[in-house]
Design an enzyme around this catalytic site. Structure first.
Site, short mmCIF file in Angstrom:
data_model
loop_
_atom_site.label_atom_id
_atom_site.label_comp_id
_atom_site.label_asym_id
_atom_site.label_seq_id
_atom_site.Cartn_x
_atom_site.Cartn_y
_atom_site.Cartn_z
N SER A 1 0.79 -1.23 0.00
CA SER A 1 0.00 0.00 0.00
C SER A 1 0.83 1.28 0.00
O SER A 1 0.25 2.36 -0.18
CB SER A 1 -0.96 0.02 1.19
OG SER A 1 -2.00 -0.88 0.96
N LYS B 1 0.28 3.28 -2.99
CA LYS B 1 -0.89 4.16 -3.15
C LYS B 1 -0.51 5.64 -3.14
O LYS B 1 -1.23 6.47 -3.70
CB LYS B 1 -1.92 3.86 -2.05
CG LYS B 1 -2.53 2.45 -2.13
CD LYS B 1 -3.32 2.11 -0.87
CE LYS B 1 -3.91 0.71 -0.92
NZ LYS B 1 -4.52 0.32 0.38
N TYR C 1 -4.06 -2.81 -10.02
CA TYR C 1 -3.84 -2.53 -8.59
C TYR C 1 -2.94 -3.60 -7.95
O TYR C 1 -1.99 -3.27 -7.23
CB TYR C 1 -5.20 -2.46 -7.89
CG TYR C 1 -5.12 -2.42 -6.39
CD1 TYR C 1 -4.76 -1.27 -5.71
CD2 TYR C 1 -5.42 -3.56 -5.64
CE1 TYR C 1 -4.69 -1.25 -4.32
CE2 TYR C 1 -5.34 -3.55 -4.26
CZ TYR C 1 -4.97 -2.39 -3.60
OH TYR C 1 -4.89 -2.38 -2.23
N TYR D 1 -4.63 3.87 8.11
CA TYR D 1 -6.01 3.35 8.28
C TYR D 1 -6.53 3.68 9.70
O TYR D 1 -6.36 4.80 10.15
CB TYR D 1 -6.07 1.84 7.98
CG TYR D 1 -5.23 1.48 6.79
CD1 TYR D 1 -5.58 1.94 5.53
CD2 TYR D 1 -4.07 0.74 6.92
CE1 TYR D 1 -4.80 1.65 4.42
CE2 TYR D 1 -3.28 0.45 5.81
CZ TYR D 1 -3.65 0.91 4.58
OH TYR D 1 -2.87 0.64 3.50
N VAL E 1 1.20 -3.65 3.77
CA VAL E 1 1.20 -4.94 4.47
C VAL E 1 2.45 -5.77 4.17
O VAL E 1 2.62 -6.84 4.75
CB VAL E 1 -0.06 -5.79 4.20
CG1 VAL E 1 -1.30 -5.18 4.81
CG2 VAL E 1 -0.23 -6.07 2.72
#
Ligand code: GLN
Length: 311
Positions: A72, A75, A199, A247, A265
């Site tokens: 991530s 992103k 993705y 998050y 992760v």
């Protein structure tokens, strides 16, 4: 940030060595991501940290030449690329608020009519990647993300691990559910499978902490990076990293570290000390939010030792 302004490379190296020694001694590693088979078996007892500072120096400690799956953290770069391509119109499709939910949650999507809370939860990242894809072949969108990362890092030796991408493609039922749910709300413009494939491959980019720290220099606004990311854009991406980058653990990260950060992760964290440094940390064991356990601790130790904080 008083302590930071006087930090030189000579002062930073012993700090990083001390942090690495402490992390190895504590051996409080957490568990690698279990839902991606290629990542599940990784030895959690690994640690690396790299810092690019405002004097143009890069210091590292631990396994800083080991490439890991950035997951991530990608992103951040897909967001920068998508904003470059579609500009502010992206915000019609994705919000800018913390979600307070886990990275793969579908909970708020129904209540909020398929508009994800932010670009860093999976649903928001799928929309961001979909915007970047915009009817093109996935390999063109991937080349754009990879090209951006390579340019920012000034390093061509950064690649996608196709085994990790395939591993997630086989098992990524939650992301598939999210993509189809977004599609049902008209918030995907490409076939869900195309967006998902793109993705999964962007998440499977591999980097060392040294490369990742270098790639973050423009977000930190360090000398020599002028123009690569506009300062007003960097400020906003940093704001999103601070409020949404971890998050439902974002508040805790802000409390402990006081700097914008984005986790993955794979155990990587990119941390930005605006005007001071770009920091990359890796340790594959995760806490219950899916953020690197030892990595978060190392980031807190570094901000305490240097005084780097936006507060
Ligand atoms: N590829 C991962 C997923 O979509 C990325 C999640 C993460 O790093 N938090 O589940």
């Amino acid at each position: 940030m008083p302590a930071a302004s006087s930090l030189t490379e000579r002062a930073l190296q012993p700090i990083l060595d001390g942090i690495a020694a402490r992390i190895l001694k504590d051996a409080d590693w957490g568990t690698p991501a279990q839902y991606i088979p290629e990542l599940a078996g990784i030895d959690p007892a690994q640690f690396a940290i790299s810092v690019c500072d405002r004097h143009g120096e890069t210091c590292s400690a631990g396994a800083f030449d080991t490439a890991f799956s950035i997951q991530s953290v990608s992103k951040v770069f897909s967001l920068i690329a998508a904003l470059g391509r579609v500009g502010e119109t992206l915000w019609r499709r994705v919000g800018r608020e913390p979600s307070g939910t886990s990275f793969d949650s579908i909970l708020l999507l129904e209540r909020e009519s398929g508009r994800p809370r932010n670009p860093f939860v999976n649903a928001g990242a799928l929309v961001t990647t979909d915007a970047l894809l915009a009817g093109r072949a996935p390999k063109l969108a991937l080349a754009e993300i990879l090209g951006l990362i390579r340019d920012l890092a000034e390093d061509r030796d950064i690649h996608i691990d196709a085994d990790v991408a395939r591993s997630e493609q086989r098992t990524g039922a939650r992301n598939k559910a999210l993509a189809h749910y977004l599609d049902s709300h008209g918030n995907l413009t490409n076939e869900p499978e195309m967006t998902l494939g793109t993705y999964f491959h962007q998440c499977a980019i591999e980097m060392t902490t040294r490369q990742l720290a270098c790639a973050g220099r423009a977000l930190a606004g360090l000398p020599g990076t002028h123009g690569m990311i506009r300062p007003e854009r960097a400020r906003r991406v940093n704001a999103l990293m601070m409020t949404c980058g971890h998050y439902d653990g974002s508040g805790e990260f802000a409390f402990r570290v006081g700097l914008p950060g984005k986790s993955g992760v794979g155990g990587g964290i990119l941390v930005i000390a605006p005007g001071q440094a770009s920091i990359a940390i890796w340790s594959p064991g995760l806490d219950h939010y899916g953020n690197s356990k030892a990595g978060t601790r190392a980031a807190a130790l570094l901000s305490d030792a240097t005084g780097w904080s936006v507060f």
